[in-house]
Write a protein that holds these residues in place. Structure first.
Motif, mmCIF file in Angstrom:
data_model
loop_
_atom_site.group_PDB
_atom_site.id
_atom_site.type_symbol
_atom_site.label_atom_id
_atom_site.label_comp_id
_atom_site.label_asym_id
_atom_site.label_seq_id
_atom_site.Cartn_x
_atom_site.Cartn_y
_atom_site.Cartn_z
ATOM 1 N N GLY A 79 -24.634 16.608 6.362
ATOM 2 C CA GLY A 79 -25.498 15.771 7.166
ATOM 3 C C GLY A 79 -25.592 14.326 6.721
ATOM 4 O O GLY A 79 -24.804 13.838 5.913
ATOM 5 N N ILE A 80 -26.623 13.654 7.265
ATOM 6 C CA ILE A 80 -26.867 12.235 7.020
ATOM 7 C C ILE A 80 -27.966 12.114 5.977
ATOM 8 O O ILE A 80 -28.984 12.814 6.054
ATOM 9 C CB ILE A 80 -27.291 11.529 8.327
ATOM 10 N N SER A 81 -27.788 11.204 5.015
ATOM 11 C CA SER A 81 -28.781 11.079 3.950
ATOM 12 C C SER A 81 -28.916 9.635 3.504
ATOM 13 O O SER A 81 -28.103 8.770 3.847
ATOM 14 C CB SER A 81 -28.415 11.972 2.762
ATOM 15 N N THR A 82 -29.955 9.383 2.717
ATOM 16 C CA THR A 82 -30.280 8.035 2.249
ATOM 17 C C THR A 82 -30.886 8.137 0.850
ATOM 18 O O THR A 82 -31.449 9.181 0.492
ATOM 19 C CB THR A 82 -31.271 7.353 3.223
ATOM 20 N N PRO A 83 -30.803 7.073 0.043
ATOM 21 C CA PRO A 83 -31.361 7.152 -1.308
ATOM 22 C C PRO A 83 -32.880 7.245 -1.370
ATOM 23 O O PRO A 83 -33.420 7.678 -2.382
ATOM 24 C CB PRO A 83 -30.887 5.834 -1.960
ATOM 25 N N ASN A 84 -33.584 6.856 -0.304
ATOM 26 C CA ASN A 84 -35.038 6.747 -0.360
ATOM 27 C C ASN A 84 -35.708 7.770 0.555
ATOM 28 O O ASN A 84 -35.435 7.822 1.749
ATOM 29 C CB ASN A 84 -35.467 5.332 0.035
ATOM 30 N N ILE A 85 -36.629 8.559 0.010
ATOM 31 C CA ILE A 85 -37.228 9.644 0.789
ATOM 32 C C ILE A 85 -38.139 9.109 1.900
ATOM 33 O O ILE A 85 -38.229 9.702 2.980
ATOM 34 C CB ILE A 85 -37.991 10.617 -0.138
ATOM 35 N N GLU A 86 -38.801 7.970 1.686
ATOM 36 C CA GLU A 86 -39.651 7.405 2.742
ATOM 37 C C GLU A 86 -38.800 6.894 3.898
ATOM 38 O O GLU A 86 -39.198 6.998 5.067
ATOM 39 C CB GLU A 86 -40.512 6.276 2.167
ATOM 40 N N GLU A 87 -37.634 6.341 3.572
ATOM 41 C CA GLU A 87 -36.711 5.906 4.624
ATOM 42 C C GLU A 87 -36.228 7.115 5.415
ATOM 43 O O GLU A 87 -36.101 7.054 6.650
ATOM 44 C CB GLU A 87 -35.522 5.173 3.992
ATOM 45 N N ALA A 88 -35.963 8.203 4.731
ATOM 46 C CA ALA A 88 -35.538 9.427 5.412
ATOM 47 C C ALA A 88 -36.619 9.921 6.370
ATOM 48 O O ALA A 88 -36.328 10.336 7.504
ATOM 49 C CB ALA A 88 -35.208 10.506 4.385
#
Length: 263
Positions: free
Chosen positions: A187-196
């Motif tokens: 899937g799609i992911s990002t380093p920051n959980i709030e951004e996710a």
């Protein structure tokens, strides 16, 4: 400066970049008493080995996300794959229709979409990115909604419950989602959980989600999960994307737009 072998010199260049984040051709010529031609060849070799990133007049350290979830500052991201991002942004803008309500996620590739809206007379644009809100305000004819919330300095974007609560009452035609890491299986992911979290809310409130990212983001995984690949309507990326990945996406009924760019 003491004499270096070619390999020793190149190792020394990497050490300098790691220490100072940036080197110039001029300072390297002075350091090693060599010509610009030789130094530029060194930098090109190191670039091909993915040990540095070439910029005008020198090279910079390749930024990497930290294991604790802190990600790269947006000013650094702007230096990377700029030609690809410009082409992707221009292509993505052609997928917008007059009178639509669109969400433009924060990011350097999504910023290029904001720069290519000249043909439209009426749009409603929702964004959590301060720099993108300022960019689209220059058209002087669009309705722009800038989400409130906690400001993340590294991305110039707002996140948190306040931003998410506003999103939950806005139904949008299309979301243009910036992507840090894209993996067909995971899937799609990002380093920051709030951004996710805010990206997940954006996906929920949009009829269609279009992911925009350059081909370097493929086969990567970051700290925080955003969504499955099958949640996407389309992907806009550059022509360097391997053909087997394009085939995999199309097999999943995801539209893929491959953009050529000036090399």
């Amino acid at each position: 400066m003491e004499n270096f072998s070619t390999n020793e010199r190149r190792a020394d260049i990497i050490q300098l970049i790691n220490q100072h984040n940036r080197v110039t051709v001029e300072e390297l010529c002075k350091r090693y008493s060599l010509s610009e031609v030789t130094i530029r060849k060194d930098l090109e070799v190191l670039k091909k080995r993915n040990l540095l990133f070439r910029v005008r007049g020198g090279a910079i350290k390749i930024p990497t996300a930290n294991i604790d979830g802190n990600d790269v500052h947006i000013e650094s991201k702007r230096l990377f794959h700029h030609k690809q991002k410009k082409a992707i942004g221009k292509m993505a803008a052609t997928l917008i229709n007059e009178n639509e309500t669109i969400i433009i996620d924060s990011g350097t590739t999504t910023m290029e979409i904001a720069k290519n809206l000249h043909r439209f007379q009426k749009l409603t644009i929702v964004t959590n990115a301060i720099d993108i809100a300022l960019e689209v305000s220059k058209y002087n004819r669009f309705d722009v909604i800038l989400l409130g919330g906690y400001l993340r300095g590294s991305s110039l974007s707002t996140v948190g419950p306040l931003a998410e609560s506003v999103l939950k009452v806005i139904y949008c035609d299309k979301l243009f989602l910036g992507v840090d890491s894209f993996n067909i299986e995971e899937g799609i992911s990002t380093p920051n959980i709030e951004e996710a979290n805010i990206n997940q809310t954006m996906i929920t409130m949009a009829k269609e989600t279009i992911a925009v990212f350059d081909s370097s983001k493929f086969n990567k995984r970051s700290f925080a999960f955003i969504s499955k690949v099958t949640d996407l309507k389309a992907v806009v990326t550059d022509e360097d994307t391997p053909s087997h990945l394009v085939a995999d996406l199309r097999n999943k009924k995801i539209e893929v737009y491959l953009t050529p760019y000036d090399r």
